[in-house]
Every structure is written in C-alpha cells, then in structure tokens.
Design an enzyme around this catalytic site. Structure first.
Site, PDB file in Angstrom:
ATOM      1  N   LYS A  15      86.530  -1.604  12.419  1.00  0.00           N
ATOM      2  CA  LYS A  15      85.466  -2.028  12.781  1.00  0.00           C
ATOM      3  C   LYS A  15      84.435  -1.712  11.952  1.00  0.00           C
ATOM      4  CE  LYS A  15      85.296  -1.528  17.500  1.00  0.00           C
ATOM      5  NZ  LYS A  15      87.158  -0.487  16.866  1.00  0.00           N
ATOM      6  N   THR A  16      84.065   0.224  12.142  1.00  0.00           N
ATOM      7  CA  THR A  16      83.499   0.345  11.342  1.00  0.00           C
ATOM      8  C   THR A  16      82.835   0.246   9.507  1.00  0.00           C
ATOM      9  OG1 THR A  16      83.005   2.244  12.742  1.00  0.00           O
ATOM     10  CG2 THR A  16      81.692   2.956  11.107  1.00  0.00           C
ATOM     11  N   LYS A  37      75.453   1.271  17.467  1.00  0.00           N
ATOM     12  CA  LYS A  37      77.311   1.960  17.947  1.00  0.00           C
ATOM     13  C   LYS A  37      77.112   2.391  19.390  1.00  0.00           C
ATOM     14  CE  LYS A  37      81.901   2.868  17.754  1.00  0.00           C
ATOM     15  NZ  LYS A  37      82.712   2.092  17.522  1.00  0.00           N
ATOM     16  N   GLU A 116      78.017  -3.054  17.159  1.00  0.00           N
ATOM     17  CA  GLU A 116      80.064  -2.699  16.789  1.00  0.00           C
ATOM     18  C   GLU A 116      80.057  -1.966  18.369  1.00  0.00           C
ATOM     19  OE1 GLU A 116      83.392   1.063  15.670  1.00  0.00           O
ATOM     20  OE2 GLU A 116      81.170   0.434  14.510  1.00  0.00           O
ATOM     21  N   GLY A 119      86.330   0.363  20.119  1.00  0.00           N
ATOM     22  CA  GLY A 119      88.516   0.260  20.768  1.00  0.00           C
ATOM     23  C   GLY A 119      88.189  -1.977  20.703  1.00  0.00           C
ATOM     24  N   LEU A 207      91.595   1.122   1.055  1.00  0.00           N
ATOM     25  CA  LEU A 207      90.692   2.061   0.036  1.00  0.00           C
ATOM     26  C   LEU A 207      90.287   3.140  -0.090  1.00  0.00           C
ATOM     27  CD1 LEU A 207      87.676  -0.047   1.487  1.00  0.00           C
ATOM     28  CD2 LEU A 207      88.851  -0.535  -0.658  1.00  0.00           C
TER      29      LEU A 207
END
Length: 234
Positions: A15-16, A37, A116, A119, A207
C-alpha cells in the site's frame, strides 16, 4: 481528482509503495500532494517520538511539507494489529475520533490526498468498528493494492466485493510485485483484469531496496492516476 482511500489485499501488499508512487507521479505533473496514515503500529522510538516507516515515506512525497503528527496522528510501537496496539497504549480508537483528527488535513487545498489504511479492508479499529468504516464515513473512493503472490486472485476478488458491498466506489486497482518468484504472473494478471472491471492503475514490478523517495519515483513510472488516460502501462 481529490482524495482517495488506499487499502490492500493483505498486510505487506505494498500500500505505501503504491500510495507514495501515486503521490510522486502527481508531483511530477505539478500537483500538490498529501499522504495520510491515520493509524500505524510497528513504530520506532526516535528523539522526535514514535515514527512509522510508512508514514515517513508518505511524508517525503507530501508537498507542501506537512508535520509528521498531522500525517500519522496515532502511532504505536508494537508491530501488532492496530486496535491491539492502541489498547496496550491505553487508547480507544473510534471512527468519529479519526474523522475529527483528519478533518483539517482533508480540508487543505491539495490536488491529491491519499489516506492509507492498515493491513486489509477489514482490519478492526475497536470491538465494533473497522478501518473500512473510515472510507465510508469520509465517502472516499478506494484504490485497492493487490500484492502479486499465490492467492492474489482470491484476495483481490474478496476485497473488491467487500468494498462494493459497503457502497463505496472502487476507483481502481494496482498489481504490486511483492514476489519476484511468482509463477504464472501474466496469467494471474489476465485473470485479475477479467474479474476486476475497474481500471488497472498499473503493474509495479519488484523494485528492490532504496530510499523512500527513490522507491516512490521508481513506482511512479509504472502507475497512472485515477482518471488519467490509459497510457498502455503493463
């Protein structure tokens, strides 16, 4: 384009990374950005107080700059479910409280704001409420991050069904390569595209390591913003 809620098919779906990548792409287009967040566990103790790596990554791609406490108002040290971490800290998290503390940030004149979650979609906030309710209370369209691994199709379909069942708009989904050894990835992606009719906003490959800013920039190259014309991302 304005504000969206970012959720994942599971913990560690990415997600982040995706949220930071979308914010970095918006910045590259000359837009103002803010990543939030609201609740984070697994924070580290620093001279400035508890700090969460995900919240710091979002802070790094928020422009104009924003104080950490505004981005992550509820930070907890134990790397456990947020409602359990809050209980250990003597806090009682509620949807009403989160909506109130996010109101000033959501009122800021930013072109793109991403909130965001923690989980997956049904992570509890307390005995009666979960973080999915925050997206509902704020009436935010949802971006679903699908962690590409064995089981991704099931997790993605169930998450999408739950989002729709809650009466929210699934603005799009992103496939994130969290398993470099995943077999039949192309076939899995084709199946996801068949079962998730909402726009695919990108496919992010594994990445590797790097600074939050570097990873956000790398992810941005594989993403498009909600409503942005399809640019043949693969």
């Amino acid at each position: 384009m304005r504000a969206y809620f970012v959720t994942g098919t599971d913990t560690d779906a990415g997600k982040t990374l995706v949220a930071a990548g979308l914010l970095a792409r918006a910045q590259a287009a000359g837009l103002t950005t803010l990543g939030l967040k609201p609740v984070a566990s697994g924070c580290e103790t620093t001279p400035q107080g508890l700090r969460n790596a995900d919240a710091l990554a979002l802070q790094a791609v928020s422009a104009p700059a924003m104080d950490y406490a505004a981005i992550n108002p509820h930070a907890y040290a134990p790397a456990i479910a947020p409602h359990l971490a809050a209980e250990r800290a003597g806090d009682h998290l509620t949807l009403a409280g989160l909506v109130e503390c996010l109101a000033p940030q959501l009122a800021l004149p930013r072109d793109l704001i991403l909130v965001e979650g923690a989980g997956g979609w049904r992570v509890p906030l307390n005995d009666r409420e979960d973080l999915a309710g925050l997206a509902s209370r704020l009436a935010l369209p949802v971006i679903l991050v699908v962690g590409l691994k064995l089981g991704a199709i099931n997790y993605a379909r169930l998450s999408a069904e739950a989002i729709r069942a809650d009466g929210l708009t699934l603005a799009g989904w992103v496939a994130n390569g969290i398993d470099a050894e995943m077999q039949e990835q192309a076939a899995n992606l084709a199946c996801l595209r068949r079962h998730l009719p909402e726009p695919c906003l990108g496919v992010v490959p594994p990445l590797g390591d790097g600074s939050p800013q570097a990873l956000a920039s790398a992810a941005a190259a594989h993403l498009r913003l909600p409503g942005e014309a399809n640019n043949a991302l693969t």
